[in-house]
Write a protein that holds these residues in place. Structure first.
Motif, PDB file in Angstrom:
ATOM      1  N   GLU A  29       1.043  -1.204   0.208  1.00  0.00           N
ATOM      2  CA  GLU A  29       0.249  -0.089  -0.118  1.00  0.00           C
ATOM      3  C   GLU A  29       1.076   0.910   0.193  1.00  0.00           C
ATOM      4  OE1 GLU A  29      -3.241  -0.353   0.138  1.00  0.00           O
ATOM      5  OE2 GLU A  29      -2.856  -2.645  -0.187  1.00  0.00           O
ATOM      6  N   LYS A  30       1.793   1.441   0.198  1.00  0.00           N
ATOM      7  CA  LYS A  30       2.712   2.482   0.587  1.00  0.00           C
ATOM      8  C   LYS A  30       4.202   2.125  -0.093  1.00  0.00           C
ATOM      9  CE  LYS A  30       0.286   4.062   4.376  1.00  0.00           C
ATOM     10  NZ  LYS A  30      -0.852   5.153   3.616  1.00  0.00           N
ATOM     11  N   ILE A  31       3.951   1.548  -0.757  1.00  0.00           N
ATOM     12  CA  ILE A  31       5.422   1.507  -1.284  1.00  0.00           C
ATOM     13  C   ILE A  31       5.278   1.216  -2.592  1.00  0.00           C
ATOM     14  CG2 ILE A  31       7.829   0.445  -1.978  1.00  0.00           C
ATOM     15  CD1 ILE A  31       8.417   0.499   1.735  1.00  0.00           C
ATOM     16  N   GLY A  32       4.633   0.072  -3.264  1.00  0.00           N
ATOM     17  CA  GLY A  32       3.509   0.305  -4.354  1.00  0.00           C
ATOM     18  C   GLY A  32       3.829  -0.688  -5.021  1.00  0.00           C
ATOM     19  N   LEU A  33       4.312  -2.124  -3.779  1.00  0.00           N
ATOM     20  CA  LEU A  33       5.196  -3.481  -5.008  1.00  0.00           C
ATOM     21  C   LEU A  33       4.137  -3.866  -4.904  1.00  0.00           C
ATOM     22  CD1 LEU A  33       8.701  -4.272  -2.599  1.00  0.00           C
ATOM     23  CD2 LEU A  33       8.065  -3.215  -5.049  1.00  0.00           C
ATOM     24  N   ASN A  34       4.010  -5.196  -6.098  1.00  0.00           N
ATOM     25  CA  ASN A  34       3.432  -6.321  -6.610  1.00  0.00           C
ATOM     26  C   ASN A  34       3.668  -7.460  -4.990  1.00  0.00           C
ATOM     27  OD1 ASN A  34       3.340  -9.494  -6.693  1.00  0.00           O
ATOM     28  ND2 ASN A  34       2.687  -7.897  -8.752  1.00  0.00           N
TER      29      ASN A  34
END
Length: 126
Positions: A29-34
């Protein structure tokens, strides 16, 4: 079976679950990784937490070979994860029980695997 060790193992497991969910949320949610990469990172951080807490808190283990011992703990955790997934699939496929109730049942079953395998192998008491 040492009931206090069993309870400690359960408490450590809860802390690992919290870390797993937090790391998964953070990276997704915060870093946007898969989401699957994030889930893998959450699992790994939870396992690392559980290894060290179980080594020193649950089993008071003094074995100095951390790498080998951690590898054993990790393999048991991965087998536990695979068992969890497989048993969840079977229970869901063959019953009409709610998914989360099935997950809770399977988690309890696999908890016994993880505790037994780590007691007998990873942190075996001499």
């Amino acid at each position: 079976m040492d009931i206090f060790r069993f309870i400690k193992f359960g408490l450590v497991g809860v802390s690992g679950l919290v870390i797993d969910f937090f790391i998964t949320w953070l990276f997704k949610e915060k870093i946007g990784l898969n989401k699957y990469v994030s889930n893998g990172l959450g699992f790994l951080f939870g396992v690392i937490n559980n290894y060290f807490l179980n080594k020193y808190f649950t089993f008071q283990n003094n074995d100095s070979n951390l790498a080998s011992q951690f590898f054993s703990f990790l393999m048991i955790s991965i087998i536990g994860f695979a068992l969890n997934t497989f048993l969840l699939y079977l229970l869901q496929k063959n019953t009409k029980i709610n998914f989360y109730v099935c997950k809770a049942i399977v988690t309890i079953m696999v908890f016994f695997w993880n505790f037994s395998a780590n007691t007998l192998y990873t942190f075996k008491i001499q």
